[in-house]
Design a protein around this motif. Structure first.
Motif, PDB file in Angstrom:
ATOM      1  N   PHE A 151       8.416  -6.685 -53.762  1.00 44.61           N
ATOM      2  CA  PHE A 151       9.157  -7.693 -53.003  1.00 44.61           C
ATOM      3  C   PHE A 151      10.470  -8.033 -53.703  1.00 44.61           C
ATOM      4  N   ILE A 152      10.393  -8.240 -55.026  1.00 42.46           N
ATOM      5  CA  ILE A 152      11.570  -8.625 -55.812  1.00 42.46           C
ATOM      6  C   ILE A 152      12.543  -7.472 -56.004  1.00 42.46           C
ATOM      7  N   GLU A 153      12.027  -6.287 -56.286  1.00 45.32           N
ATOM      8  CA  GLU A 153      12.889  -5.164 -56.658  1.00 45.32           C
ATOM      9  C   GLU A 153      13.358  -4.313 -55.476  1.00 45.32           C
ATOM     10  N   VAL A 154      12.611  -4.317 -54.385  1.00 43.60           N
ATOM     11  CA  VAL A 154      12.950  -3.451 -53.251  1.00 43.60           C
ATOM     12  C   VAL A 154      13.313  -4.270 -52.007  1.00 43.60           C
ATOM     13  N   TRP A 155      12.398  -5.109 -51.578  1.00 35.19           N
ATOM     14  CA  TRP A 155      12.589  -5.824 -50.320  1.00 35.19           C
ATOM     15  C   TRP A 155      13.779  -6.769 -50.342  1.00 35.19           C
ATOM     16  N   LEU A 156      13.805  -7.663 -51.324  1.00 31.78           N
ATOM     17  CA  LEU A 156      14.877  -8.663 -51.336  1.00 31.78           C
ATOM     18  C   LEU A 156      16.264  -8.043 -51.480  1.00 31.78           C
ATOM     19  N   PRO A 157      16.472  -7.089 -52.396  1.00 35.74           N
ATOM     20  CA  PRO A 157      17.805  -6.462 -52.444  1.00 35.74           C
ATOM     21  C   PRO A 157      18.175  -5.757 -51.137  1.00 35.74           C
ATOM     22  N   GLY A 158      17.206  -5.108 -50.500  1.00 35.86           N
ATOM     23  CA  GLY A 158      17.469  -4.436 -49.230  1.00 35.86           C
ATOM     24  C   GLY A 158      17.839  -5.413 -48.129  1.00 35.86           C
ATOM     25  N   LEU A 159      17.140  -6.549 -48.074  1.00 34.16           N
ATOM     26  CA  LEU A 159      17.457  -7.570 -47.075  1.00 34.16           C
ATOM     27  C   LEU A 159      18.852  -8.129 -47.294  1.00 34.16           C
ATOM     28  N   LYS A 160      19.199  -8.367 -48.556  1.00 30.73           N
ATOM     29  CA  LYS A 160      20.536  -8.879 -48.864  1.00 30.73           C
ATOM     30  C   LYS A 160      21.604  -7.876 -48.426  1.00 30.73           C
ATOM     31  N   ASP A 161      21.388  -6.612 -48.766  1.00 33.11           N
ATOM     32  CA  ASP A 161      22.349  -5.564 -48.383  1.00 33.11           C
ATOM     33  C   ASP A 161      22.521  -5.475 -46.876  1.00 33.11           C
ATOM     34  N   ASP A 162      21.447  -5.739 -46.132  1.00 30.39           N
ATOM     35  CA  ASP A 162      21.486  -5.641 -44.674  1.00 30.39           C
ATOM     36  C   ASP A 162      21.881  -6.957 -43.989  1.00 30.39           C
ATOM     37  N   GLY A 163      22.200  -7.983 -44.783  1.00 25.26           N
ATOM     38  CA  GLY A 163      22.678  -9.242 -44.210  1.00 25.26           C
ATOM     39  C   GLY A 163      21.604 -10.177 -43.683  1.00 25.26           C
ATOM     40  N   TYR A 164      20.386 -10.051 -44.181  1.00 31.06           N
ATOM     41  CA  TYR A 164      19.296 -10.928 -43.747  1.00 31.06           C
ATOM     42  C   TYR A 164      19.171 -12.140 -44.659  1.00 31.06           C
ATOM     43  N   ARG A 165      18.603 -13.189 -44.122  1.00 32.58           N
ATOM     44  CA  ARG A 165      18.126 -14.323 -44.887  1.00 32.58           C
ATOM     45  C   ARG A 165      16.603 -14.270 -44.818  1.00 32.58           C
ATOM     46  N   VAL A 166      15.944 -14.972 -45.718  1.00 32.20           N
ATOM     47  CA  VAL A 166      14.485 -14.940 -45.786  1.00 32.20           C
ATOM     48  C   VAL A 166      13.917 -16.191 -45.119  1.00 32.20           C
ATOM     49  N   SER A 167      12.982 -15.962 -44.214  1.00 29.45           N
ATOM     50  CA  SER A 167      12.269 -17.036 -43.527  1.00 29.45           C
ATOM     51  C   SER A 167      10.877 -17.114 -44.155  1.00 29.45           C
ATOM     52  N   VAL A 168      10.623 -18.197 -44.900  1.00 35.61           N
ATOM     53  CA  VAL A 168       9.368 -18.320 -45.636  1.00 35.61           C
ATOM     54  C   VAL A 168       8.414 -19.232 -44.883  1.00 35.61           C
ATOM     55  N   PHE A 169       7.221 -18.713 -44.638  1.00 34.11           N
ATOM     56  CA  PHE A 169       6.122 -19.483 -44.060  1.00 34.11           C
ATOM     57  C   PHE A 169       6.427 -19.953 -42.644  1.00 34.11           C
ATOM     58  N   TRP A 170       6.887 -19.042 -41.796  1.00 34.76           N
ATOM     59  CA  TRP A 170       7.067 -19.335 -40.359  1.00 34.76           C
ATOM     60  C   TRP A 170       5.733 -19.808 -39.803  1.00 34.76           C
ATOM     61  N   ASN A 171       5.740 -20.835 -38.987  1.00 33.75           N
ATOM     62  CA  ASN A 171       4.499 -21.399 -38.451  1.00 33.75           C
ATOM     63  C   ASN A 171       4.523 -21.486 -36.923  1.00 33.75           C
ATOM     64  N   ASN A 172       5.278 -20.610 -36.299  1.00 33.92           N
ATOM     65  CA  ASN A 172       5.464 -20.590 -34.848  1.00 33.92           C
ATOM     66  C   ASN A 172       6.315 -21.750 -34.347  1.00 33.92           C
ATOM     67  N   ASP A 173       6.903 -22.492 -35.282  1.00 34.20           N
ATOM     68  CA  ASP A 173       7.786 -23.589 -34.911  1.00 34.20           C
ATOM     69  C   ASP A 173       9.038 -23.587 -35.782  1.00 34.20           C
ATOM     70  N   ASP A 174       8.844 -23.545 -37.097  1.00 34.25           N
ATOM     71  CA  ASP A 174       9.976 -23.504 -38.014  1.00 34.25           C
ATOM     72  C   ASP A 174       9.547 -22.888 -39.344  1.00 34.25           C
ATOM     73  N   SER A 175      10.486 -22.803 -40.271  1.00 34.71           N
ATOM     74  CA  SER A 175      10.201 -22.242 -41.589  1.00 34.71           C
ATOM     75  C   SER A 175      11.253 -22.699 -42.572  1.00 34.71           C
ATOM     76  N   ALA A 176      11.029 -22.396 -43.830  1.00 34.62           N
ATOM     77  CA  ALA A 176      12.071 -22.585 -44.841  1.00 34.62           C
ATOM     78  C   ALA A 176      12.938 -21.329 -44.811  1.00 34.62           C
ATOM     79  N   VAL A 177      14.240 -21.497 -44.653  1.00 33.90           N
ATOM     80  CA  VAL A 177      15.165 -20.364 -44.611  1.00 33.90           C
ATOM     81  C   VAL A 177      15.990 -20.388 -45.886  1.00 33.90           C
ATOM     82  N   LEU A 178      15.993 -19.255 -46.586  1.00 38.78           N
ATOM     83  CA  LEU A 178      16.677 -19.162 -47.866  1.00 38.78           C
ATOM     84  C   LEU A 178      17.597 -17.961 -47.917  1.00 38.78           C
ATOM     85  N   GLU A 179      18.658 -18.107 -48.667  1.00 41.78           N
ATOM     86  CA  GLU A 179      19.478 -16.953 -49.008  1.00 41.78           C
ATOM     87  C   GLU A 179      18.670 -16.128 -49.998  1.00 41.78           C
ATOM     88  N   VAL A 180      18.838 -14.822 -49.963  1.00 36.66           N
ATOM     89  CA  VAL A 180      18.095 -13.932 -50.849  1.00 36.66           C
ATOM     90  C   VAL A 180      18.319 -14.312 -52.308  1.00 36.66           C
TER      91      VAL A 180
END
Length: 84
Positions: free
Chosen positions: A41-70
């Motif tokens: 997650f730390i070495e592959v996923w997060l750098p890839g998401l950052k490169d692709d312009g994504y933000r991370v949505s943590v603990f989506w609950n079908n209503d909202d989530s915590a949204v963080l920059e990578v």
């Protein structure tokens, strides 16, 4: 992948499979959760998401989530891992 109200591209993640399964409804009903090792997650996923312009949505609950920059999530994880 999903988008927030302002059009930011988000990738959702959950701390446990059971929480992700609760969100397998509607357009996600044919999807199944997959575990990711923390190192991957730390070495592959997060750098890839950052490169692709994504933000991370943590603990989506079908209503909202915590949204963080990578970079913010990486710093938080690194700080937490220093304790171990």
């Amino acid at each position: 992948m999903t988008q927030d109200d302002t059009g930011n591209r988000l990738m959702p993640f959950w701390p446990k499979k059971e929480f992700a399964e609760l969100c397998s409804i509607g357009e996600w009903s044919d999807l199944a959760p997959k575990s990711i090792a923390l190192e991957e997650f730390i070495e592959v996923w997060l750098p890839g998401l950052k490169d692709d312009g994504y933000r991370v949505s943590v603990f989506w609950n079908n209503d909202d989530s915590a949204v963080l920059e990578v970079d913010a999530l990486l710093k938080d994880l690194e700080r937490e891992l220093e304790k171990y």
